[in-house]
Enzyme design. Sequence first.
Site, PDB file in Angstrom:
ATOM      1  CD  GLU A 154       5.306  -0.716   5.886  1.00 14.01           C
ATOM      2  OE1 GLU A 154       4.395  -0.664   5.022  1.00 14.01           O
ATOM      3  OE2 GLU A 154       5.290  -1.511   6.844  1.00 14.01           O
ATOM      4  CG  HIS A 189      -4.244  -1.975   5.815  1.00 19.30           C
ATOM      5  ND1 HIS A 189      -4.206  -2.027   7.200  1.00 19.30           N
ATOM      6  CD2 HIS A 189      -2.994  -2.317   5.418  1.00 19.30           C
ATOM      7  CE1 HIS A 189      -2.988  -2.377   7.601  1.00 19.30           C
ATOM      8  NE2 HIS A 189      -2.239  -2.554   6.521  1.00 19.30           N
ATOM      9  CG  ASP A 245       2.790  -9.654   7.291  1.00 22.15           C
ATOM     10  OD1 ASP A 245       3.804  -8.996   6.964  1.00 22.15           O
ATOM     11  OD2 ASP A 245       2.136  -9.405   8.318  1.00 22.15           O
ATOM     12  CD  GLU A 251       4.295  -3.938   9.425  1.00 23.78           C
ATOM     13  OE1 GLU A 251       4.379  -2.776   9.870  1.00 23.78           O
ATOM     14  OE2 GLU A 251       3.311  -4.354   8.783  1.00 23.78           O
ATOM     15  CD  GLU A 252       0.117  -5.092   7.427  1.00 21.33           C
ATOM     16  OE1 GLU A 252      -0.359  -4.448   8.379  1.00 21.33           O
ATOM     17  OE2 GLU A 252       0.383  -4.579   6.325  1.00 21.33           O
ATOM     18  CG  ASP A 298       0.973  -2.205   3.793  1.00 20.98           C
ATOM     19  OD1 ASP A 298       2.182  -2.320   4.070  1.00 20.98           O
ATOM     20  OD2 ASP A 298       0.079  -2.182   4.660  1.00 20.98           O
ATOM     21  CG  HIS A 343       5.378  -5.976   5.971  1.00 15.30           C
ATOM     22  ND1 HIS A 343       4.199  -6.386   5.387  1.00 15.30           N
ATOM     23  CD2 HIS A 343       5.274  -4.631   6.075  1.00 15.30           C
ATOM     24  CE1 HIS A 343       3.423  -5.350   5.162  1.00 15.30           C
ATOM     25  NE2 HIS A 343       4.059  -4.257   5.563  1.00 15.30           N
TER      26      HIS A 343
END
Length: 407
Positions: free
Chosen positions: A163, A379, A72, A137-138, A103, A70
């Site tokens: 990931e 994150h 984003d 995705e997030e 990530d 992903h």
Amino acid sequence: MISIEEKIKFLGKLIAIDSVNGKEKQVAEHIQAFLKSRDIDSEVIDLGDGRADLVANYGSGKPVIGISGHMDVVAAGDPSAWDFDPFKMTEHEGNLYGRGTADMKAGVAAFIFALIEIKENNLLEKGSIRLMLTAAEESVQTGSAHFHENKYMDDVDALIIGEPTGNVINTANKGSMNFTIHSKGRAAHSSIPRVGVNAITPLLKFVLRIEEAMEEAIKNVEFSSFDFSDVIVNFGGVEGDEEGNKALNDFLRSTFLTNSMFTGGIQINSVPDTASASFNVRTVNEFDNEKVKALFNDVLAEFNEADFDLEMSLDLAPAITTGENDFVELAHKLGEDIVKKQFMVGPTTGVTDASNLLLSKDEDFKFIIMGPGQTSLAHQVNEHVSKDEYLNYIDLYIQLITQYANK
């Protein structure tokens, strides 16, 4: 061969695009231009609101190996809490710092360079590669839903999602659901509260009741589709302590609910006329998404005197494969040889684009989640990825794709 400097520079440019909950189209267009400079055609699929997917194909025939990540990232939070600018990648003591390094823009970049080097060195003797980069995705996984709905996965024989997984190869992920209960009351001055209707009071009771109802609903369910025993140490378990780890494994393998947000009222001397409570539920096959929806509706029916509205903003099913196949075995061997880690194989409690991408696949499908970076750093403030690991994963993906396709 592509230089190390170019590989680092490219990742830095991806990090510099602030794709927090949007702007994936900018990322996709930058990747498209880079692939074009290497004579690889790709398509940017506009999904609206600055979001887009990207797809590129190389080779022909079977097997079709999918590689997906992903574009984003999550918000950086307070930039002053970071040691470095979160959107200017910084190399420090062998690590690359920046929002999205782990990530998962390092995984995305590793796929891109693997694809380029496979093409330019004619390493693919048969089969084909499909690069699928996704948006959102997030949040709500719009990008992977588009790939599923438009049948991009139908002919794919094996899939890698890049990931960050640390020292684990994941072969399954839980489902995820988001619910919000909105409670309506009537405002009044707190000196005469009986004139109003407090929106918070029934909602507090609902939170306690739904948690109790979930415990009741699952207490006699035999959960077997997820087993975390082989990776339990990554969730706080103690290596070798099978008896001590049993309770933790039993919890992890079940469906569970978290009341993650509660808001209500606007000032201390007023009866609140609105309140809301939000819940995230992680699901497995034995107590799946449909059963969770039914549970929420049943509990809502118990509060027929309250003015409640139910909103469901996420509904992602579990993605499960057995992991018992030659693709996983090859990934495990190459991971230990190239990334130089002792890898474990097992599921994750997190959710990935696999919840959409695997909807047309069965449990025997050849699938892994495996990429550069530590899951624990995603994150987080000062998110980073090891420079060497990022570069090693390019080699890993090259070998995994070509050895599997060419056999």
